[in-house]
Each structure stands twice: as C-alpha cells, then as structure tokens.
Design a protein around this motif. Structure first.
Motif, mmCIF file in Angstrom:
data_model
loop_
_atom_site.group_PDB
_atom_site.id
_atom_site.type_symbol
_atom_site.label_atom_id
_atom_site.label_comp_id
_atom_site.label_asym_id
_atom_site.label_seq_id
_atom_site.Cartn_x
_atom_site.Cartn_y
_atom_site.Cartn_z
ATOM 1 N N LEU A 35 -40.295 -34.689 12.239
ATOM 2 C CA LEU A 35 -38.875 -34.521 12.522
ATOM 3 C C LEU A 35 -38.075 -35.794 12.275
ATOM 4 O O LEU A 35 -36.883 -35.843 12.574
ATOM 5 N N GLY B 193 -37.230 -26.662 10.048
ATOM 6 C CA GLY B 193 -37.447 -25.945 11.291
ATOM 7 C C GLY B 193 -38.257 -24.678 11.115
ATOM 8 O O GLY B 193 -38.456 -23.927 12.069
ATOM 9 N N ASN C 140 -39.933 -26.397 3.539
ATOM 10 C CA ASN C 140 -38.987 -25.341 3.904
ATOM 11 C C ASN C 140 -39.083 -24.198 2.887
ATOM 12 O O ASN C 140 -38.763 -24.383 1.710
ATOM 13 N N ALA D 298 -26.630 -29.450 11.720
ATOM 14 C CA ALA D 298 -27.577 -28.869 12.668
ATOM 15 C C ALA D 298 -28.976 -28.704 12.080
ATOM 16 O O ALA D 298 -29.861 -28.151 12.727
ATOM 17 N N TYR D 299 -29.177 -29.189 10.866
ATOM 18 C CA TYR D 299 -30.467 -29.021 10.179
ATOM 19 C C TYR D 299 -31.568 -29.695 10.971
ATOM 20 O O TYR D 299 -31.412 -30.824 11.451
ATOM 21 N N ARG D 300 -32.696 -29.036 11.118
ATOM 22 C CA ARG D 300 -33.791 -29.561 11.939
ATOM 23 C C ARG D 300 -34.695 -30.468 11.098
ATOM 24 O O ARG D 300 -35.350 -30.013 10.158
ATOM 25 N N GLY D 301 -34.723 -31.745 11.454
ATOM 26 C CA GLY D 301 -35.556 -32.703 10.730
ATOM 27 C C GLY D 301 -34.869 -33.220 9.476
ATOM 28 O O GLY D 301 -33.702 -32.899 9.200
#
Length: 292
Positions: free
Chosen positions: A209, A203, A279, A75-78
């Motif tokens: 992305l 995220g 991040n 589910a990690y964004r990007g």
C-alpha cells in the motif's frame, strides 16, 4: 474510404499517443479518440486544419476526464501506476523509452490537467503556444507560465543517461533469475541503493500500500514473501518477456490473476525502479497478448 475518414485515420496514432500520456490508460485513450471521431463526423463547420482540430478536441476531452476523475483518483487504494504499454520484443519500439517510461508518466500525473496538456502539446508534440492557447481557451502568456511550472516538475523524471536495450534486458533477466531462486544476495546485487518498487493492486489484488524506497526496504518485502512461501521462488517460473513502457518487462500469471512487471535501468548496471501492475482493471488486454 472518404477523405474525412482518411484525414482522421492519418492522425489516429498521434491522438492515441497524446491521450495515453494525458490519462495514463490505453483503454481510456482509445475511448477519447473514439469520442473525437464521433465529434469529427458530426461537425458542420469547415475544418481547414484537421490535425489541429483533432488535437484540440482530444486535449479538451482528456482534460474533462481528468477533472471528473479527480475524486476517484484521490481515493485510489495504494500506489497508482499507468496501464502498461506493452510491446513485443524483437520489433522496433513505437516510442522512445524515456518518453513513455513509468517515471515520466508518474511525473505527468502530478501536474494539473492544464499543466499536463500544455507540457505535452508544446514540449512533446511541438505545438506552438498560440495554438495551445486557442485549444485551452487561455491567453498565450498564461500558457507560457503553465509550461514553465510543468517543466519544473518533470525535469528530473527522464533519465540523464542512456542504457542500451541489451543492457537493460540483462538487468531484468538477472532480477528474474534471482527471484526464481529466492536468492536475496543476487537480488541485492542487481538493485540500486536508492531503487524504488511500486505495486498497483487498486484495492482488488494483494499489493503493497506504499512505494518501497531503497534497496533494503525492497529486500525486506521480498524476504517476507519468500519466508511465507517456504523459501521457494518468489514468483512463478513461467513468464513472458515483453517491452513495457519502453523498458524490459514480463507478464506472468499468479494464483489470483495476471500481473506485469516493468524494470527501469539505472546507473552503474543496477535497476533504478520496478513497477508491478496487479489491478485487473488495467490488465484486461493481457489474455490476448498472453496467448499470442
């Protein structure tokens, strides 16, 4: 210092190296090794081979973490990048660049936890198949098959050519100079035609992305950034040069927080890849590094 503590501390650097490659995180690697230390102090069995016992324990702990984090990673964004492994320039590198390069670590991340463990234990840390089979609770034939599959996935991830540290540093400096001036022609000149740029914001920070594939794709993004900033410098002029995952890199401060940029050299005096980590969860160590 007791004999038990001495035995553990003698293995700590090796255990950290193994756990970092397994997990892609310095912080998690240290947590796993600390967990192994707690188990080491509580074991009631007579340990004849401390090194083997500790490697088995750390390997199993890493596999457990990877399995429990699977949903979160999916589910990690990007794009996902490993936590930067930062070293000061001017000191001997702790690792060979090709053994901790971002490209190599990303290839490892594409393996299953068992494949990753087998590949690292055998091909990187020179454990024999019988010992690995005992560690993983598999028969030796199954372990050998896991190793074959893993090698097929990572065989192209290590560079097939060598670049001196001085040459790599010149490439990184050329990119930073061009970025400081917003000079798109100079940026184009330093990028390989099939260069890749990845930005990990998790995220939580502004980031692309998707991976940018090819010189033109990268330049379009950089041109957009330059246009939005009025044609001025793409990045702050103030940065600190360091070694990141064995290759030249920089730490810099943006309005919304710090970031790291790692440069992977390629053939023909060009950059093959640029990896940016924004991040904040992966940059918790930077304040101490930045102020040294």
């Amino acid at each position: 210092m007791t004999a038990d503590v001495e035995a553990f501390e003698a293995q700590r650097p090796r255990l950290i190296r193994l756990a970092y490659r397994m997990l892609g995180s310095v912080a998690e690697a240290e947590d796993v090794v600390q967990d192994a230390w707690l188990r080491w102090t509580r074991t009631e069995e007579a340990v004849r081979d401390p090194a083997g016992w500790l490697v088995r324990t750390v390997s199993r702990l890493c596999i457990d973490r990877l399995r429990s984090a699977k949903v979160q990673r999916e589910a990690y964004r990007g794009p996902w990048l490993p936590e930067p492994l930062i070293e000061e320039l001017g000191v001997d590198p702790l690792e060979r660049a090709e053994d901790v390069s971002v490209a190599f670590l990303l290839a490892l991340q594409r393996l299953s936890p068992l494949e990753r463990a087998v590949f690292l234990l055998h091909d990187v840390f020179d454990e024999d198949y019988a010992a690995i089979a005992e560690t993983l609770g598999r028969n030796e034939a199954a372990v050998r098959q896991l190793a074959v599959r893993a090698r097929a996935h990572v065989k192209d991830s290590k560079p097939r050519f060598t670049v001196s540290e001085e040459e790599a540093a010149k490439l990184a400096a050329a990119f930073m100079a061009a970025a400081a001036q917003g000079d798109m022609a100079a940026l184009s000149a330093v990028l390989a035609e099939d260069a890749v740029m990845m930005t990990d914001g998790g995220g939580k920070r502004i980031a692309s992305l998707r991976p940018l594939i090819g010189r033109e794709d990268i330049l379009r993004l950089l041109e957009g950034i330059s246009w939005r900033s009025g044609g001025t410098a793409l990045w702050p002029l103030s940065f600190r040069a360091v070694r990141i995952n064995g290759y030249p890199g920089v730490i810099m401060e943006r309005d919304d927080g710090p970031m790291t940029v790692a440069f992977q050299p390629g053939e023909g005096g060009k950059l093959a890849a640029i990896y940016m980590v924004r991040n904040p969860d992966k940059l918790t160590r930077l304040p101490a590094i930045w102020t040294q």
